[in-house]
Design a protein around this motif. Structure first.
Motif, PDB file in Angstrom:
ATOM      1  N   GLU A  20      -1.536  17.572   0.326  1.00 48.62           N
ATOM      2  CA  GLU A  20      -2.601  16.789   0.932  1.00 48.62           C
ATOM      3  C   GLU A  20      -2.327  15.293   0.765  1.00 48.62           C
ATOM      4  N   GLU A  21      -1.835  14.907  -0.407  1.00 48.71           N
ATOM      5  CA  GLU A  21      -1.481  13.510  -0.627  1.00 48.71           C
ATOM      6  C   GLU A  21      -0.328  13.088   0.276  1.00 48.71           C
ATOM      7  N   TYR A  22       0.637  13.975   0.455  1.00 48.83           N
ATOM      8  CA  TYR A  22       1.780  13.668   1.322  1.00 48.83           C
ATOM      9  C   TYR A  22       1.341  13.524   2.776  1.00 48.83           C
ATOM     10  N   ARG A  23       0.409  14.366   3.225  1.00 52.69           N
ATOM     11  CA  ARG A  23      -0.061  14.270   4.612  1.00 52.69           C
ATOM     12  C   ARG A  23      -0.784  12.945   4.846  1.00 52.69           C
ATOM     13  N   LYS A  24      -1.527  12.474   3.860  1.00 55.58           N
ATOM     14  CA  LYS A  24      -2.206  11.184   4.015  1.00 55.58           C
ATOM     15  C   LYS A  24      -1.197  10.053   4.177  1.00 55.58           C
ATOM     16  N   ILE A  25      -0.125  10.094   3.381  1.00 56.84           N
ATOM     17  CA  ILE A  25       0.913   9.059   3.513  1.00 56.84           C
ATOM     18  C   ILE A  25       1.586   9.155   4.876  1.00 56.84           C
ATOM     19  N   GLU A  26       1.857  10.371   5.329  1.00 63.55           N
ATOM     20  CA  GLU A  26       2.520  10.561   6.626  1.00 63.55           C
ATOM     21  C   GLU A  26       1.642  10.076   7.773  1.00 63.55           C
ATOM     22  N   GLU A  27       0.349  10.358   7.704  1.00 62.37           N
ATOM     23  CA  GLU A  27      -0.555   9.887   8.747  1.00 62.37           C
ATOM     24  C   GLU A  27      -0.639   8.365   8.759  1.00 62.37           C
ATOM     25  N   TYR A  28      -0.637   7.757   7.580  1.00 62.31           N
ATOM     26  CA  TYR A  28      -0.697   6.300   7.513  1.00 62.31           C
ATOM     27  C   TYR A  28       0.562   5.675   8.112  1.00 62.31           C
ATOM     28  N   VAL A  29       1.710   6.293   7.857  1.00 64.88           N
ATOM     29  CA  VAL A  29       2.968   5.751   8.379  1.00 64.88           C
ATOM     30  C   VAL A  29       3.001   5.854   9.895  1.00 64.88           C
ATOM     31  N   HIS A  30       2.579   6.981  10.442  1.00 63.85           N
ATOM     32  CA  HIS A  30       2.609   7.160  11.896  1.00 63.85           C
ATOM     33  C   HIS A  30       1.577   6.296  12.601  1.00 63.85           C
ATOM     34  N   ALA A  31       0.574   5.829  11.872  1.00 64.12           N
ATOM     35  CA  ALA A  31      -0.435   4.964  12.473  1.00 64.12           C
ATOM     36  C   ALA A  31      -0.045   3.503  12.488  1.00 64.12           C
TER      37      ALA A  31
ATOM     38  N   PRO B 240       1.604  -0.001  13.554  1.00 60.43           N
ATOM     39  CA  PRO B 240       1.916  -0.538  14.884  1.00 60.43           C
ATOM     40  C   PRO B 240       3.376  -0.935  15.005  1.00 60.43           C
ATOM     41  N   CYS B 241       3.748  -1.335  16.209  1.00 60.30           N
ATOM     42  CA  CYS B 241       5.066  -1.921  16.515  1.00 60.30           C
ATOM     43  C   CYS B 241       6.214  -0.957  16.228  1.00 60.30           C
ATOM     44  N   GLY B 242       5.962   0.338  16.195  1.00 59.27           N
ATOM     45  CA  GLY B 242       7.040   1.294  15.991  1.00 59.27           C
ATOM     46  C   GLY B 242       7.592   1.333  14.602  1.00 59.27           C
ATOM     47  N   CYS B 243       6.845   0.776  13.608  1.00 58.99           N
ATOM     48  CA  CYS B 243       7.346   0.808  12.234  1.00 58.99           C
ATOM     49  C   CYS B 243       7.432   2.235  11.713  1.00 58.99           C
ATOM     50  N   GLY B 244       6.505   3.096  12.139  1.00 54.77           N
ATOM     51  CA  GLY B 244       6.506   4.466  11.658  1.00 54.77           C
ATOM     52  C   GLY B 244       7.660   5.279  12.174  1.00 54.77           C
ATOM     53  N   LYS B 245       8.286   4.849  13.293  1.00 57.89           N
ATOM     54  CA  LYS B 245       9.422   5.574  13.847  1.00 57.89           C
ATOM     55  C   LYS B 245      10.746   5.103  13.294  1.00 57.89           C
ATOM     56  N   SER B 246      10.701   4.048  12.477  1.00 59.64           N
ATOM     57  CA  SER B 246      11.942   3.511  11.920  1.00 59.64           C
ATOM     58  C   SER B 246      12.496   4.449  10.871  1.00 59.64           C
ATOM     59  N   ALA B 247      13.811   4.566  10.828  1.00 54.47           N
ATOM     60  CA  ALA B 247      14.457   5.434   9.834  1.00 54.47           C
ATOM     61  C   ALA B 247      14.315   4.861   8.441  1.00 54.47           C
ATOM     62  N   ASP B 248      14.247   3.562   8.339  1.00 57.48           N
ATOM     63  CA  ASP B 248      14.103   2.901   7.039  1.00 57.48           C
ATOM     64  C   ASP B 248      12.845   2.050   7.093  1.00 57.48           C
ATOM     65  N   ILE B 249      11.738   2.607   6.578  1.00 62.19           N
ATOM     66  CA  ILE B 249      10.462   1.905   6.656  1.00 62.19           C
ATOM     67  C   ILE B 249      10.492   0.631   5.834  1.00 62.19           C
ATOM     68  N   SER B 250      11.123   0.694   4.652  1.00 64.03           N
ATOM     69  CA  SER B 250      11.177  -0.489   3.801  1.00 64.03           C
ATOM     70  C   SER B 250      11.912  -1.630   4.479  1.00 64.03           C
ATOM     71  N   GLN B 251      12.938  -1.292   5.267  1.00 60.97           N
ATOM     72  CA  GLN B 251      13.676  -2.339   5.981  1.00 60.97           C
ATOM     73  C   GLN B 251      12.829  -2.912   7.103  1.00 60.97           C
TER      74      GLN B 251
ATOM     75  N   HIS C 100       0.831  -1.212   0.000  1.00 63.62           N
ATOM     76  CA  HIS C 100       0.000   0.000   0.000  1.00 63.62           C
ATOM     77  C   HIS C 100       0.860   1.254   0.000  1.00 63.62           C
ATOM     78  N   LEU C 101       1.901   1.265   0.815  1.00 68.35           N
ATOM     79  CA  LEU C 101       2.800   2.424   0.838  1.00 68.35           C
ATOM     80  C   LEU C 101       3.497   2.611  -0.502  1.00 68.35           C
ATOM     81  N   PHE C 102       3.898   1.518  -1.115  1.00 67.62           N
ATOM     82  CA  PHE C 102       4.568   1.614  -2.409  1.00 67.62           C
ATOM     83  C   PHE C 102       3.642   2.230  -3.454  1.00 67.62           C
ATOM     84  N   GLU C 103       2.390   1.818  -3.465  1.00 63.77           N
ATOM     85  CA  GLU C 103       1.447   2.374  -4.438  1.00 63.77           C
ATOM     86  C   GLU C 103       1.181   3.852  -4.180  1.00 63.77           C
ATOM     87  N   ARG C 104       1.023   4.227  -2.904  1.00 66.83           N
ATOM     88  CA  ARG C 104       0.747   5.631  -2.592  1.00 66.83           C
ATOM     89  C   ARG C 104       1.938   6.519  -2.945  1.00 66.83           C
ATOM     90  N   ILE C 105       3.129   6.046  -2.648  1.00 64.97           N
ATOM     91  CA  ILE C 105       4.325   6.839  -2.970  1.00 64.97           C
ATOM     92  C   ILE C 105       4.517   6.928  -4.474  1.00 64.97           C
TER      93      ILE C 105
END
Length: 819
Positions: A736-747, A749-760, A713-718
């Motif tokens: 507005e599109e960027y804010r939606k992606i940012e909100e999805y990332v911060h939502a 779980p498990c601290g994935c949104g705080k990771s420096a490398d989301i893909s990793q 989903h993140l790959f398609e949105r980006i």
């Protein structure tokens, strides 16, 4: 990317070798006003065909009748003949297109070359379209003739279809519309005719060959690509797809092309060339008296050696860089000190290099003894990219030993504490026999034992400079119950631990059954607040390697050693890893240790066993290479040991059907392509299924699939955002599109949104697999020749859509690899 040629007609054909029975119109009109009809004998009908060559691939047209010195390739609907070349790389100025025209008749089967047209495609790169109305042909001796050809050339550059479809505008929008202008007959490789076995096939072929010269159509396909293009934007029910579904279809087409080229991102077996530079500068405080030290750098199978320094415990190697040289022979001497480091650790460092760092040396015989330090610089870069210069001059103060300049990655703490690793091996199951049937029969008669099995397996663990082995056990389901104790440091400089399962041989060298690597970073956390030491299992680890059948040939032994992608399931092993810190004062007396009599884990820690059903349906098999000969072909679907047939079972399955094996199919050639073949499975599709019983680790698959769907989903949105950034979209809409992606990332779980490398964080390979991989085999004359390896979680079914596999129940194109 594609190069498309539309061929309209060839004019002014006047070949004296062809006897054309034309009617003299003047004589007819002078004698009578009644229309005169003169029949032409069938064996004298003049025919013309075209052969198009591009980048070593050639396509043939149908045989066209010559009328009034003109051969018209325009078929029904005033649509010309189409030739399509799918391109793996972009056009270059040196690319050439060559078209050869041949004439013949039904009586004389031999073709005669009458004209050649050749064009350099440099101008097509920029214009994307060339219209050639009347171009003269040249004869085989390169002299111009009066023959002329009319054709059009189109070039589709990379991603132009996707960009135009998303943007809906642009200068090159006409390049997308030309597909609807002409009929897409004469597809690359030809249309796949329906094949029905009938006793009248030979009669129909004779009739068709008789009337082949009487048709005016350029192609006789009952369907064309335009028919498929009309349905490309509709679903199975005929309803139009929404915009998001169309975009996903376009992205899937791009990924399919990338996979066919072996260039998709994330391929763990993608072959790249790397350049590793190691600058050995000097050593300090080496152990021993009156020693003559030299350094050997060992990377894979490559070795390099420095010069030998006489009677020195602190030699300096870096005063002249040319002294480092490659030698072909080495004396097998016992090393007095070793330093090992993963190449990946160097690559993950800033600028992919360490510059003038002191590496702590270790004595493999005495892990706690002081062995001195080695001053080195090293870098790792991909071949062809700029490399950081780690061989540079430095002041005298830079070469003085400084504990702050110890070779430790920047992400690790400066102090590494000693730990003891406990690796326990309980048992193994489903192991292959490591002896031929003849030798196994002879051995059983000599030993006079019915319980003896032709495999004596033991486990070897390699970590850093240490190696430890268990005792060997006989049988395909051995039980060890042994623990191996190794000493290391945490966080580890050596990330990988190699586990190798071997077969003890009485005469020859021990053979490797399978080996795998365990990344200690995946089973540990170095964060001081929430960290934990390496911990794994008890769990079953699946083994892969070369084919299960034992052979004297050792060509595929590298697959069992972990070199490249393994092609077969070899069994599973039950193991666990524990780690606890130790006092640095006690490490001097700690070496590799072994403990026996370990009890088997309690049954309640394993989930209950369930039966998993693997189902597959083959819709089409095409592009089979001609190197496989005139052989019959079948396919086998297996998961783990279930569904896999040994040679004896495979021979019996041809007479008694098995659910995991298709019937034998003869190969038939693809139209206009003599190098590739297909299987006649158009009407009756083969269905394969098999059952596998294993512990219910569905929760592992569910978590893995959730992470994969988040990543998708993140790959398609980006990707949508990147395409909109290149279009005429307002900045407010982009933000507005960027804010939606940012909100999805911060939502997440498990601290994935705080990771420096989301893909990793989302694309991590699970350390504990839930089910063994799926293998699809192509078998030619009882020999396995090609395979496809599929992760089971991608096809796993779940009622929850978020936990279902990405390709569950989906029709997908699978590219087989030759083994």
């Amino acid at each position: 990317m594609a190069l498309t040629i539309f061929l309209f007609k060839v004019s002014n054909i006047d070949d004296p070798t062809i006897k054309m029975n034309n009617i003299d119109e003047d004589d007819d009109q002078a004698t009578s006003d009644i229309t005169t009809v003169k029949f032409v004998p069938e064996e004298d009908i003049p025919l013309l065909c075209a052969k198009i060559k591009f980048r070593g691939i050639h396509l043939w047209s149908n045989n066209i009748r010559i009328r009034n010195r003109t051969a018209t390739f325009i078929a029904r609907g005033n649509k010309p003949k189409k030739f399509n070349f799918n391109l793996a790389t972009m056009l270059v100025p040196d690319d050439k297109l060559r078209i050869e025209f041949y004439t013949f008749n039904s009586k004389k089967k031999r073709k005669k070359l009458i004209g050649v047209f050749e064009i350099v495609l440099e101008g097509l790169i920029e214009s994307k379209y060339i219209d050639l109305q009347e171009e003269l042909l040249s004869d085989p001796n390169n002299y111009l003739t009066e023959y002329s050809v009319q054709l059009k050339l189109y070039y589709t550059p990379p991603d132009i279809d996707e960009q135009m479809a998303v943007l809906g505008q642009g200068e090159n929008s006409a390049l997308v519309d030309w597909k609807s202008m002409f009929d897409d007959e004469g597809r690359h490789g030809g249309h796949r005719y329906r094949h029905i076995h009938s006793k009248h096939d030979s009669r129909f072929k004779k009739i068709r060959s008789k009337f082949i010269g009487r048709t005016d159509d350029a192609d006789t396909d009952s369907y064309s690509d335009s028919d498929f293009d009309d349905n490309a934007n509709t679903n199975n029910n005929g309803q139009p797809l929404d915009e998001n579904a169309q975009k996903r279809m376009q992205y899937n087409n791009i990924e399919l092309l990338e996979k066919s080229l072996g260039r998709f991102i994330g391929d763990p077996y993608e072959i790249n060339e790397w350049q590793v530079v190691v600058h050995v500068i000097q050593a300090r405080d080496l152990p021993g008296l009156n020693i003559n030290p030299y350094i050997i750098v060992h990377i894979g199978d490559q070795k390099k050696q420095t010069s030998v320094h006489k009677s020195s415990n602190s030699p300096y190697f870096g005063e002249v860089h040319d002294e480092v040289r490659i030698i072909s022979k080495f004396k097998d001497t016992t090393p007095i000190a070793i330093f090992r480091l993963d190449v990946a650790t160097v690559y993950n460092e800033k600028e992919h290099s360490f510059e003038r760092r002191w590496a702590q040396l270790v004595n493999p015989e005495n892990l706690g003894a002081q062995c001195g330090h080695l001053l080195v610089s090293m870098s790792v870069t991909q071949h062809g990219l700029p490399t950081k210069n780690v061989i540079n001059e430095a002041g005298q103060e830079d070469d003085e030993f400084n504990p702050a300049k110890t070779l430790i990655p920047a992400a690790m703490p400066r102090t590494l504490f000693p730990v003891q690793l406990k690796v326990t091996f309980f048992s193994a199951s489903e192991l292959p026999e490591m002896m031929t049937d003849f030798l196994a029969t002879v051995s059983k008669k000599i030993l006079q034992s019915n319980t003896w099995q032709p495999v004596d397996s033991y486990v070897e663990v390699s970590y850093n400079t240490m190696k430890a082995t268990t005792d060997d056990r006989n049988g395909t389901t051995p039980v060890w119950g042994e623990a191996l104790y190794l000493v290391g440091r945490f966080p580890p400089l050596i990330r990988t631990m190699k586990v190798t399962l071997k077969d003890r041989a009485a005469i020859q060298q021990d053979r490797i059954i399978s080996s795998f690597f365990i990344d200690l970073f995946l089973i540990s956390e170095s964060n001081p607040s929430i960290g934990f030491l390496p911990t794994l299992g008890p769990t079953w680890m699946f083994l892969y390697g070369s084919l299960r059948e034992y052979t004297i040939n050792k060509e595929q032994d590298g697959l069992s050693e972990g070199m490249g992608e393994s092609i077969c399931y070899k069994g599973r092993i039950l193991m666990s890893i524990e780690c606890h810190p130790v006092n640095s004062e006690n490490t001097t007396n700690m070496n590799v240790q072994k403990e026996s009599g370990i009890q088997f884990p309690e049954a309640h820690i394993f989930p209950m066993k369930r039966t998993f059903i693997l189902f597959g349906c083959i819709y089409d098999v095409t592009m089979i290479d001609k190197v496989f000969g005139n052989s019959t072909i079948c396919f086998e679907l297996s998961i783990g040991s279930s569904g896999y047939l040994n040679p004896n079972e495979l021979a019996a399955a041809f007479h008694k059907p098995v659910s995991s094996l298709t019937r034998l199919y003869p190969r038939i050639p693809i139209d206009n392509n003599k190098d590739h073949y297909r299987l006649p499975i158009d009407l009756q599709k083969p269905i394969l299924f098999t059952k596998y019983i294993f512990h219910d680790y569905i929760y592992r698959i569910a978590l893995s699939n959730r992470l994969k769907r988040i990543s998708q989903h993140l790959f398609e949105r980006i990707r949508d955002l990147e395409l909109k950034m290149n279009s005429k979209v307002s900045n407010e809409a982009l933000m507005e599109e960027y804010r939606k992606i940012e909100e999805y990332v911060h939502a997440l779980p498990c601290g994935c949104g705080k990771s420096a490398d989301i893909s990793q964080a989302l694309g991590t390979i699970p350390a504990q697999p839930a089910l063994p991989d799926i293998f699809l085999w192509m078998i030619c004359d009882s020999k396995r020749v090609a395979y496809a390896r599929l992760p089971p979680e991608d096809v796993f079914f779940n009622l929850c859509q978020g936990e279902k596999g990405l390709y569950n129940g989906c029709v997908q194109t699978i590219f087989l690899k030759v083994c």
